[in-house]
Design an enzyme around this catalytic site. Structure first.
Site, short mmCIF file in Angstrom:
data_model
loop_
_atom_site.label_atom_id
_atom_site.label_comp_id
_atom_site.label_asym_id
_atom_site.label_seq_id
_atom_site.Cartn_x
_atom_site.Cartn_y
_atom_site.Cartn_z
N PHE A 56 -2.80 -13.93 -3.30
CA PHE A 56 -3.82 -13.28 -2.47
C PHE A 56 -4.75 -12.56 -3.44
CE2 PHE A 56 -5.03 -9.78 0.44
CZ PHE A 56 -5.04 -10.39 1.69
N ALA A 57 -5.94 -13.11 -3.68
CA ALA A 57 -6.80 -12.56 -4.73
C ALA A 57 -7.99 -11.83 -4.11
CB ALA A 57 -7.26 -13.67 -5.66
N PRO A 66 -11.49 -5.44 -10.74
CA PRO A 66 -11.43 -4.24 -11.58
C PRO A 66 -12.17 -3.06 -10.94
CG PRO A 66 -11.91 -6.17 -12.92
CD PRO A 66 -11.91 -6.64 -11.50
N ILE A 106 -3.16 -9.51 -9.49
CA ILE A 106 -2.83 -10.64 -8.62
C ILE A 106 -1.34 -11.02 -8.75
CG2 ILE A 106 -3.48 -12.96 -7.89
CD1 ILE A 106 -5.64 -10.63 -7.55
N GLY A 149 -0.41 -7.23 8.42
CA GLY A 149 0.92 -7.85 8.39
C GLY A 149 1.61 -7.59 7.07
N GLY A 173 23.39 11.65 -11.46
CA GLY A 173 23.26 12.50 -12.64
C GLY A 173 22.81 11.69 -13.85
N GLU A 215 -1.10 -3.12 -1.64
CA GLU A 215 -1.42 -3.46 -0.24
C GLU A 215 -1.95 -2.25 0.53
OE1 GLU A 215 0.75 -6.49 1.73
OE2 GLU A 215 1.12 -7.55 -0.14
N THR A 254 -3.14 1.92 -0.73
CA THR A 254 -2.46 3.14 -1.17
C THR A 254 -2.06 3.99 0.05
OG1 THR A 254 -4.57 4.30 -1.20
CG2 THR A 254 -3.88 3.26 -3.28
N GLU A 258 -3.11 6.80 0.58
CA GLU A 258 -4.35 7.45 1.04
C GLU A 258 -5.11 6.52 1.99
OE1 GLU A 258 -3.24 7.34 -2.17
OE2 GLU A 258 -2.52 9.40 -2.11
N1 COS Z 1 -8.37 -5.96 11.44
C1 COS Z 1 -9.53 -6.59 11.81
N2 COS Z 1 -10.76 -6.08 11.52
C2 COS Z 1 -10.81 -4.92 10.86
C3 COS Z 1 -9.65 -4.22 10.47
C4 COS Z 1 -8.41 -4.78 10.80
N3 COS Z 1 -7.27 -4.16 10.46
N4 COS Z 1 -10.02 -3.09 9.82
C5 COS Z 1 -11.36 -3.08 9.82
N5 COS Z 1 -11.85 -4.18 10.46
C6 COS Z 1 -13.24 -4.53 10.69
C7 COS Z 1 -13.97 -3.37 11.34
O1 COS Z 1 -13.81 -3.40 12.75
C8 COS Z 1 -15.41 -3.60 10.94
O2 COS Z 1 -15.95 -4.59 11.77
P1 COS Z 1 -17.47 -4.47 12.33
O3 COS Z 1 -18.32 -4.42 11.10
O4 COS Z 1 -17.67 -5.71 13.14
O5 COS Z 1 -17.53 -3.22 13.11
C9 COS Z 1 -15.27 -4.20 9.54
O6 COS Z 1 -13.93 -4.73 9.45
C10 COS Z 1 -15.46 -3.17 8.44
O7 COS Z 1 -14.52 -2.16 8.66
P2 COS Z 1 -14.64 -0.68 8.09
O8 COS Z 1 -16.05 -0.21 8.28
O9 COS Z 1 -13.54 0.14 8.62
O10 COS Z 1 -14.43 -0.95 6.52
P3 COS Z 1 -14.30 0.07 5.31
O11 COS Z 1 -15.03 -0.51 4.16
O12 COS Z 1 -14.64 1.45 5.74
O13 COS Z 1 -12.75 -0.05 4.91
C11 COS Z 1 -10.43 0.54 4.70
C12 COS Z 1 -11.72 0.55 5.54
C13 COS Z 1 -10.42 1.65 3.64
C14 COS Z 1 -9.33 0.78 5.72
C15 COS Z 1 -10.22 -0.84 4.03
O14 COS Z 1 -11.22 -1.06 3.06
C16 COS Z 1 -8.89 -1.00 3.37
O15 COS Z 1 -7.89 -1.28 4.02
N6 COS Z 1 -8.84 -0.86 2.01
C17 COS Z 1 -7.63 -1.08 1.24
C18 COS Z 1 -7.60 -2.48 0.75
C19 COS Z 1 -6.26 -2.84 0.23
O16 COS Z 1 -5.25 -2.69 0.91
N7 COS Z 1 -6.23 -3.33 -1.00
C20 COS Z 1 -5.04 -3.77 -1.61
C21 COS Z 1 -5.18 -5.24 -1.79
S1 COS Z 1 -3.70 -6.11 -1.90
S2 COS Z 1 -2.75 -5.42 -3.43
#
Ligand code: COS
Length: 379
Positions: free
Chosen positions: A123-124, A128, A157, A240, A338, A362, A364, A366
């Site tokens: 899943f890429a 950076p 990745i 998921g 210990g 997947e 943080t 935060e």
């Molecule tokens: N399922 C379906 N759609 C989603 C969704 C979800 N869980 N979360 C957000 N969306 C949709 C929103 O509804 C929005 O759609 P519209 O533009 O049509 O309104 C769009 O995606 C953008 O969403 P949002 O504005 O919330 O995006 P942000 O950039 O603010 O991002 C977070 C929100 C921070 C929650 C998101 O970027 C995130 O999860 N980041 C972490 C990524 C991650 O886990 N990286 C690790 C990778 S694997 S090691």
């Protein structure tokens, strides 16, 4: 509300547990030293249906559902954390291709994942400069002579070394989240270069690589899902995936608690087993309560997914809680053992290093809080 497992769920859990006890637990330290999980181990997991637990039987999966999947990941993680993340990412990719892929894409890739013809899948998404904020990604895909040409860099990745197929996100449109699309890129695609594996604190038997795409050409039909739907696809897959990482945290920490419980019953100080001291009993009690809450949260999120309900918030809460609880549980287990807990003679030392990343990858802790708060404030 029913807390009983179905026959299928119990069977998948027991299959994973037996495999984990027989193959993984005794060899996890060796895998870590070798920085590799042997291919035959992954092959056997595919044969047991563990590379497509929630994938339809028609595509070679076990078709056992999201709850069975979470139970299986927890059992595998109890034996070997690194094997669990290899399995988690591979299942996540199999599920996402099943869900949004064309018939041809499913036929080309999903059966190869579930059968073990591909050792793993990747899943890429991250780059950076784009981790928590995938909308900032810079990798591009442009159409040229009826093909897509991908350029850019990916970071962190999992399975990069052994994936048969990569889901790669790239910008096909304007800035922000709306301009992203996903592509299926096969191992060995010209222009795709695998970088050197990171030298990590834990989960060392699972390789984490950077990837470089340098005019990497894929066919016109390599796009996964509609153009511009990439961000939502990633979020859906990560919802998921977060159940999987919650389950992984639960499994890693359950193994640590098992070891602490066993040790506390055997280790004598002041003329009695240390389990008879209340200080130790409280650590065991707190850990047990922490893990029980994790189990309930992970399985609730999984059962909502299985029922076709929205589960983003529940998955985020499960991952947040389970990963942070698992860290506490592993730390207490080291304390119970210990000085011995600080050596590689016991697995708690490895588990504590391994489990730390579950608060990072997947999404943080935060980011999970952002997802939870947004859901809560929208109500
Ligand atoms: N399922 C379906 N759609 C989603 C969704 C979800 N869980 N979360 C957000 N969306 C949709 C929103 O509804 C929005 O759609 P519209 O533009 O049509 O309104 C769009 O995606 C953008 O969403 P949002 O504005 O919330 O995006 P942000 O950039 O603010 O991002 C977070 C929100 C921070 C929650 C998101 O970027 C995130 O999860 N980041 C972490 C990524 C991650 O886990 N990286 C690790 C990778 S694997 S090691």
């Amino acid at each position: 509300m029913d807390f009983e497992l179905s026959e299928t769920q119990a069977m998948v859990r027991d299959t994973a547990r037996a495999f984990s006890d027989r193959v993984l637990r005794p060899r996890a330290a060796d895998f870590e030293r070798a920085e590799h999980v042997p291919s035959d181990v992954l092959r056997e997991m595919a044969d047991l249906g563990l590379m497509g637990v929630n994938v339809p039987a028609a595509l070679g999966g076990a078709e056992a559902g999201a709850v069975a999947y979470a139970l299986a990941i927890a059992e595998i993680a109890r034996g070997c954390s690194a094997t669990a993340v290899i399995m988690a990412v591979t299942n996540m990719v199999a599920e996402v291709i099943t869900k949004v892929g064309t018939d041809a894409q499913r036929a080309a890739h999903v059966t190869k994942i579930t059968s073990g013809a591909y050792e793993a899948a990747s899943f890429a998404l991250s780059e950076p400069g784009a981790g928590s904020d995938p909308g900032a990604m810079q990798t591009t895909a442009v159409r040229r002579d009826g093909r897509w040409v991908i350029n850019g860099q990916k970071q962190w990745i999992t399975n990069g070394d052994r994936a048969g197929v990569f889901v790669v996100w790239a910008r096909t449109g304007g800035p922000g989240t709306a301009g992203l699309s996903a592509f299926l890129v096969e191992k060995g695609a010209p222009g795709l270069t695998l970088g050197k594996a990171e030298d990590k604190m834990g989960i060392r038997a699972s390789a984490t690589l950077p990837l470089t795409f340098d005019d990497c050409e894929v066919s016109d039909d390599a796009m996964l899902g509609p153009e511009g739907s990439g961000f939502k696809l990633a979020m859906m897959a990560l919802d998921g995936g977060r159940i999987g990482i919650g389950a992984q945290s639960l499994g890693i920490a359950s193994g640590a608690l098992d070891e602490a419980r066993r040790y506390a019953g055997e280790r004598q100080q002041f003329g009695k087993p240390i389990a008879e001291f209340q200080a130790v009993q409280w650590m065991i009690a707190d850990s047990h309560a922490d893990l029980d809450a994790s189990r309930l949260m992970v399985l609730r999120a999984a059962s909502m997914k299985e029922a076709g309900k929205g589960f983003s918030q529940e998955a985020a809460m499960a991952k947040l809680w389970a990963s942070e609880a698992a860290w506490r549980v592993c730390s207490r287990a080291v304390q119970v053992l210990g000085g011995y807990g600080y050596t590689r003679e016991f697995s708690v030392e490895r588990r504590m290093r391994d489990v730390r990343v579950t608060q990072i990858y997947e999404g943080t802790s935060e980011v999970q809080r952002v997802v939870i708060a947004r859901g809560e404030l929208r109500r």
